[in-house]
Write a protein that holds these residues in place. Structure first.
Motif, PDB file in Angstrom:
ATOM      1  N   GLY A 107       0.792  -1.102   0.013  1.00 35.80           N
ATOM      2  CA  GLY A 107       0.072   0.037  -0.020  1.00 35.80           C
ATOM      3  C   GLY A 107       0.792   1.314  -0.010  1.00 35.80           C
ATOM      4  N   CYS A 108       0.138   2.333   0.220  1.00 38.76           N
ATOM      5  CA  CYS A 108       0.647   3.597   0.112  1.00 38.76           C
ATOM      6  C   CYS A 108       0.248   4.381   1.408  1.00 38.76           C
ATOM      7  CB  CYS A 108       0.391   4.670  -1.297  1.00 38.76           C
ATOM      8  SG  CYS A 108       1.457   6.197  -1.274  1.00 38.76           S
ATOM      9  N   PHE A 109       0.908   5.633   1.801  1.00 37.69           N
ATOM     10  CA  PHE A 109       0.652   6.131   2.925  1.00 37.69           C
ATOM     11  C   PHE A 109      -1.075   6.264   3.551  1.00 37.69           C
ATOM     12  CE2 PHE A 109       5.143   7.856   2.802  1.00 37.69           C
ATOM     13  CZ  PHE A 109       5.474   7.516   3.987  1.00 37.69           C
ATOM     14  N   PRO A 110      -1.910   6.421   2.438  1.00 44.59           N
ATOM     15  CA  PRO A 110      -3.219   6.449   2.717  1.00 44.59           C
ATOM     16  C   PRO A 110      -3.574   5.157   3.201  1.00 44.59           C
ATOM     17  CG  PRO A 110      -2.919   7.585   0.812  1.00 44.59           C
ATOM     18  CD  PRO A 110      -1.582   6.772   1.241  1.00 44.59           C
ATOM     19  N   ASP A 111      -2.972   3.880   2.635  1.00 42.41           N
ATOM     20  CA  ASP A 111      -3.540   2.876   3.166  1.00 42.41           C
ATOM     21  C   ASP A 111      -2.909   2.444   4.646  1.00 42.41           C
ATOM     22  OD1 ASP A 111      -4.702   1.945   0.750  1.00 42.41           O
ATOM     23  OD2 ASP A 111      -2.468   2.181  -0.060  1.00 42.41           O
ATOM     24  N   LEU A 112      -1.607   2.858   4.746  1.00 45.07           N
ATOM     25  CA  LEU A 112      -1.017   2.616   6.039  1.00 45.07           C
ATOM     26  C   LEU A 112      -1.753   3.402   7.087  1.00 45.07           C
ATOM     27  CD1 LEU A 112       1.276   1.609   7.643  1.00 45.07           C
ATOM     28  CD2 LEU A 112       2.677   3.951   7.299  1.00 45.07           C
ATOM     29  N   TYR A 113      -2.225   4.825   6.998  1.00 45.16           N
ATOM     30  CA  TYR A 113      -3.038   5.489   7.930  1.00 45.16           C
ATOM     31  C   TYR A 113      -4.353   4.933   8.180  1.00 45.16           C
ATOM     32  CZ  TYR A 113       0.029   9.299   6.123  1.00 45.16           C
ATOM     33  OH  TYR A 113       1.131  10.202   5.673  1.00 45.16           O
ATOM     34  N   ASP A 114      -4.944   4.446   7.016  1.00 45.19           N
ATOM     35  CA  ASP A 114      -6.153   3.573   7.327  1.00 45.19           C
ATOM     36  C   ASP A 114      -6.032   2.322   8.387  1.00 45.19           C
ATOM     37  OD1 ASP A 114      -9.106   3.388   6.460  1.00 45.19           O
ATOM     38  OD2 ASP A 114      -8.484   1.780   5.464  1.00 45.19           O
ATOM     39  N   ALA A 115      -4.968   1.567   7.814  1.00 38.00           N
ATOM     40  CA  ALA A 115      -4.712   0.307   8.536  1.00 38.00           C
ATOM     41  C   ALA A 115      -4.484   0.498  10.164  1.00 38.00           C
ATOM     42  CB  ALA A 115      -3.689  -0.293   7.943  1.00 38.00           C
ATOM     43  N   LEU A 116      -3.977   1.627  10.397  1.00 38.84           N
ATOM     44  CA  LEU A 116      -3.261   2.082  11.767  1.00 38.84           C
ATOM     45  C   LEU A 116      -3.985   3.060  12.467  1.00 38.84           C
ATOM     46  CD1 LEU A 116       0.687   1.549  11.051  1.00 38.84           C
ATOM     47  CD2 LEU A 116      -0.989  -0.198  12.125  1.00 38.84           C
ATOM     48  N   GLY A 117      -4.824   3.374  11.920  1.00 34.65           N
ATOM     49  CA  GLY A 117      -5.865   4.658  11.958  1.00 34.65           C
ATOM     50  C   GLY A 117      -6.435   4.571  13.647  1.00 34.65           C
ATOM     51  N   GLU A 118      -7.130   3.367  13.673  1.00 32.65           N
ATOM     52  CA  GLU A 118      -7.876   3.028  14.988  1.00 32.65           C
ATOM     53  C   GLU A 118      -6.954   2.309  16.290  1.00 32.65           C
ATOM     54  OE1 GLU A 118     -11.216   3.763  15.266  1.00 32.65           O
ATOM     55  OE2 GLU A 118     -10.872   4.742  13.470  1.00 32.65           O
ATOM     56  N   VAL A 119      -5.655   2.130  15.947  1.00 34.58           N
ATOM     57  CA  VAL A 119      -4.989   1.670  16.919  1.00 34.58           C
ATOM     58  C   VAL A 119      -4.296   2.501  17.824  1.00 34.58           C
ATOM     59  CG1 VAL A 119      -2.818   0.372  17.023  1.00 34.58           C
ATOM     60  CG2 VAL A 119      -4.145   0.003  15.189  1.00 34.58           C
ATOM     61  N   GLY A 120      -4.138   3.767  17.662  1.00 31.44           N
ATOM     62  CA  GLY A 120      -3.857   4.783  18.475  1.00 31.44           C
ATOM     63  C   GLY A 120      -2.276   4.690  18.752  1.00 31.44           C
ATOM     64  N   ILE A 121      -1.768   4.905  17.942  1.00 30.58           N
ATOM     65  CA  ILE A 121      -0.113   4.846  17.874  1.00 30.58           C
ATOM     66  C   ILE A 121       0.480   6.140  18.351  1.00 30.58           C
ATOM     67  CG2 ILE A 121       2.069   5.175  16.328  1.00 30.58           C
ATOM     68  CD1 ILE A 121       0.598   3.611  14.328  1.00 30.58           C
ATOM     69  N   ASP A 122       1.370   5.546  19.271  1.00 31.40           N
ATOM     70  CA  ASP A 122       2.182   6.878  20.401  1.00 31.40           C
ATOM     71  C   ASP A 122       3.261   7.299  19.447  1.00 31.40           C
ATOM     72  OD1 ASP A 122       0.115   6.787  22.764  1.00 31.40           O
ATOM     73  OD2 ASP A 122       1.274   4.716  22.676  1.00 31.40           O
ATOM     74  N   GLN A 123       4.008   6.602  18.746  1.00 33.79           N
ATOM     75  CA  GLN A 123       5.306   6.914  18.103  1.00 33.79           C
ATOM     76  C   GLN A 123       5.397   6.211  16.890  1.00 33.79           C
ATOM     77  OE1 GLN A 123       7.580   8.747  20.295  1.00 33.79           O
ATOM     78  NE2 GLN A 123       8.843   9.154  18.401  1.00 33.79           N
ATOM     79  N   VAL A 124       5.936   7.052  15.924  1.00 37.76           N
ATOM     80  CA  VAL A 124       6.214   6.259  14.585  1.00 37.76           C
ATOM     81  C   VAL A 124       7.797   6.577  14.613  1.00 37.76           C
ATOM     82  CG1 VAL A 124       6.191   6.622  12.063  1.00 37.76           C
ATOM     83  CG2 VAL A 124       4.369   6.908  13.587  1.00 37.76           C
ATOM     84  N   ILE A 125       8.481   5.536  14.363  1.00 34.47           N
ATOM     85  CA  ILE A 125       9.983   5.793  14.427  1.00 34.47           C
ATOM     86  C   ILE A 125      10.433   5.197  12.937  1.00 34.47           C
ATOM     87  CG2 ILE A 125      12.172   4.475  15.304  1.00 34.47           C
ATOM     88  CD1 ILE A 125      10.159   3.743  17.794  1.00 34.47           C
ATOM     89  N   THR A 126      11.105   6.133  12.345  1.00 37.49           N
ATOM     90  CA  THR A 126      11.850   5.917  11.020  1.00 37.49           C
ATOM     91  C   THR A 126      13.373   5.397  11.178  1.00 37.49           C
ATOM     92  OG1 THR A 126      10.181   7.406  10.164  1.00 37.49           O
ATOM     93  CG2 THR A 126      12.090   6.930   8.796  1.00 37.49           C
ATOM     94  N   LEU A 127      13.576   4.254  10.607  1.00 36.98           N
ATOM     95  CA  LEU A 127      14.703   3.738  10.535  1.00 36.98           C
ATOM     96  C   LEU A 127      15.537   3.642   9.008  1.00 36.98           C
ATOM     97  CD1 LEU A 127      14.361   1.060  13.107  1.00 36.98           C
ATOM     98  CD2 LEU A 127      15.760   3.057  13.570  1.00 36.98           C
TER      99      LEU A 127
END
Length: 127
Positions: A107-127
């Protein structure tokens, strides 16, 4: 704390940081955070190839701990890990994962946002 990882840096990140550091902690239940998603860019998508030992470990952890494994759709398609499936009603190309471990999605970013939107993420870590 709920976290998501974005693997964008090529090189040792996947083998060393994910394979030797993060994944063993997830397998042992000692990571210290609830990992809810991992998003893979560029050559990092190869980590989720079918029959890849690292990919299989990731798939096992993802299945056991309900972790989203998503490859950048265009990155995956360029590497033979996704095929064009259709064009959606908004004119956006949609892809289907191929030759990947079970449970991997593309997927692309909209798919990622949709898939994780309800989870309630506290932190996104880019490596």
């Amino acid at each position: 704390m709920k976290v998501a990882y974005v693997f964008a840096t090529a090189g040792q990140t996947i083998d060393h940081v994910l394979g030797d550091m993060i994944l063993p902690q997830l397998e042992a239940g000692t990571h210290g955070a609830d990992v809810v998603g991992m998003f893979f860019f560029h050559d990092n998508t190869y980590a989720l190839r079918e029959d890849d030992p690292l990919g299989q470990r990731l798939a096992d952890v993802a299945a056991d701990q309900d972790v989203l494994l998503m490859l950048c759709d265009q990155c995956a398609a360029r590497r033979g890990l996704a095929e064009h499936d259709r064009t959606d009603k908004h004119g956006r190309d949609r892809y289907e994962a191929t030759n990947t471990v079970e449970g991997a999605t593309v997927g692309c970013f909209p798919d990622l946002y949709d898939a994780l939107g309800e989870v309630g993420i506290d932190q996104v870590i880019t490596l």
